[in-house]
Design a protein around this motif. Sequence first.
Motif: not given
Length: 534
Positions: A23-39
Motif C-alpha cells: 500500500v506504499l509507493p516504490d522507494g526510495p523516498l528522498n528528503a533533506a535534513v531538517g525537512g519532512k517526508v510523507m508516507f
Amino acid sequence: MDILALLWIISLVSIGLTEGAGVLPDGPLNAAVGGKVMFTTTLTPGTTFQIVNWKFGGIRDIFTFNVKNFPAPGYEGKITFFMSTGSLELRNLVQTDSGEYIVSIFPAGEPSKTGNTRLDVYAPVSKVTVTSSSTELVEFSSVSLSCSSSGSSLSFLWLNSSSEVTGSDRVQITDGGSTLTITNVTRYDQGPFRCRVSNPVSEGTSAPVTLSIYSPVSKVTVTSSSTELVEFNSSVSLSCSSSGSSLSVLWLNSSSEVTGSDRVQITDGGSTLTITNVTRYDQGPFSCRVSNPVSNGTSKAVTLIIYYGPENVNLKISPPHKPYLEGSNISLSCSAVSNPSAHYTWFLNGGLLSKGSQFNLTNSQENQSGSYSCQAFNDKTLRYETSHPASISVLVQSGCSAGCIAGIVIGVLVVLCVVAAIVWYCFHDKKKKKKKRSAGNTNTRTGVEGQDNGAYTRSQELHYADVRFTKKNNGETVQMGDQNKPSDYAEVRVNNNPRAAVSSLPTYDAHIQRNKRPAPQPEITEIYAQVRKN
C-alpha cells in the motif's frame, strides 16, 4: 494488546501471501535534513481502520493507531497521522531517519493490508568552492582545479563556461569528480570554470574561476622610421614588437626610462615612441622591455644618428698673434662642433683662399697681411658658419743681412768701449792737473779785494784761499778744518736755500754784491760763511 499481537502475526502471514502488493509507493523516498517526508498509502480515503501500525527498520514501532494515537517515545511532535488513508508524515528529519519503513493496516471487515518503502535523508549541498593551483600560467604548463562542498552523497560536474568538461588526453577528472587537471594548457583553457555539486535533495554551483594563460615573451624587436636625422628639423618613430600575450612595454634610453613630454609621445599601448624636433641628445641607445606576469624580454638597442652643426667655429694662429717678419712660418687651424665633421674654407679679406682645416703661410710675405677667416660647412645639415676674423701683419725686413746686423752691433760696442776709456782718461788727467796748480798757489793771493773780474770766463777757475767763519747766533764757534789744505769751490750756498739754475760761473764782483745783502736770520743749526777771494 494480545489482540494487537495476534493481528500483527496475521498481517505478516498476509504479507507473505500477498508479496508485491503493497500500500506504499516504490522507494526510495528522498528528503533533506531538517525537512519532512510523507508516507502516503494507496488506500481510498474514508476507509475505516481498526488498527494501523508503522515500524522503522522492521522492528521498531514508531506509531500505532488503536482507537487512539500512540506515537513511540522520541517521535512525539515529529509525526502526523492521517485517519482517512492511514498515511504518515515525519518531520524534522535527521540523517539517522534514513532506513526502511513498514505499515500494517487492518480495515474493518477486510483482510489486512501492508506496505514498505525506503527513506534516504541527505545533508543539503552548500559552500561550493573551486580553488586553482595557479591562476597565472605560461602556455603549455599544467593546472589543477579542486572543488569542495558541504553536504552528503555529493556528485560533481565541471563546466567550462556553460559546457560540461569531460576527460581527454589532456584533461583528467579524479577524486570522485572533485578534481580537474589540465596538462599543456593553451589560451583556450582559460575558462571560466565552475563546479556544480548535487545530491538527490539539493545542488549548488561554485563561483567562476578564470585562468590567465600567457604566451611567454619572445622576439622583442625595435624598428625605427629613420636612423639618420637632422637636429631640430627631423622627427622619428620607434616601434616595439614582440610575441607573447598580455604584454606591457617600457621604453629605455640607455638605462633610463623614457616618459612622455612635449616632444615625446608614447602611443599604441606603449609600443610606439615618437620624438619630434630631435636634438643631439636623443641619439639613444633606445631599447624596449616587454613583460607579462610570467616572463619578460628586452630588445637590442637602436642608436640614432643625429646630424648637427657646425657651431662654435674657432680659428687659431700659431705662433700667437703678433707682427710677423717676412719669411716667418705661420700656421692657421680651424675647428667647429659638427656631426659629421665640417668642411673648411679659408678667406683672406673676404676672398677665397684655400680649403681644409689647416692653412700654412710658409716664408710669409708682406702682401699676405690682412684679415683671415675660415668657414665651416656641414654637408648633412647644409649649414654654414664663419669664424671671427683674425688679423695677420707681415712686416718688411731691412736690407742688411743677419751677418751685417751682427757686425754693426759689435762695432757699436767697440766704439762705446773706446769712448768710455777716453772719458775715464781725461777725467783723471784733469784731476791731476788741478792738484798741481793748487799746490803752487798755496798762501798766494791771485787778486786783490775789489779787483775787476770782468775778464773772467767760463773756462777759468775761481780759487778761494781765505774762508772766514762767523759764530752761530748762540755764541758758539764753528770749528774750522785744516786751512793749509787746498779747497776748490764751485759755488757757495747760504742759509740752505736752493740755488737757482746757473748757466755760467759768477764773477767776483757779483759775488761781492751778493755778500753785501743782509743775510736772513739763520736757524740755530745753520752755519754762515763769508768767502773772500785771495
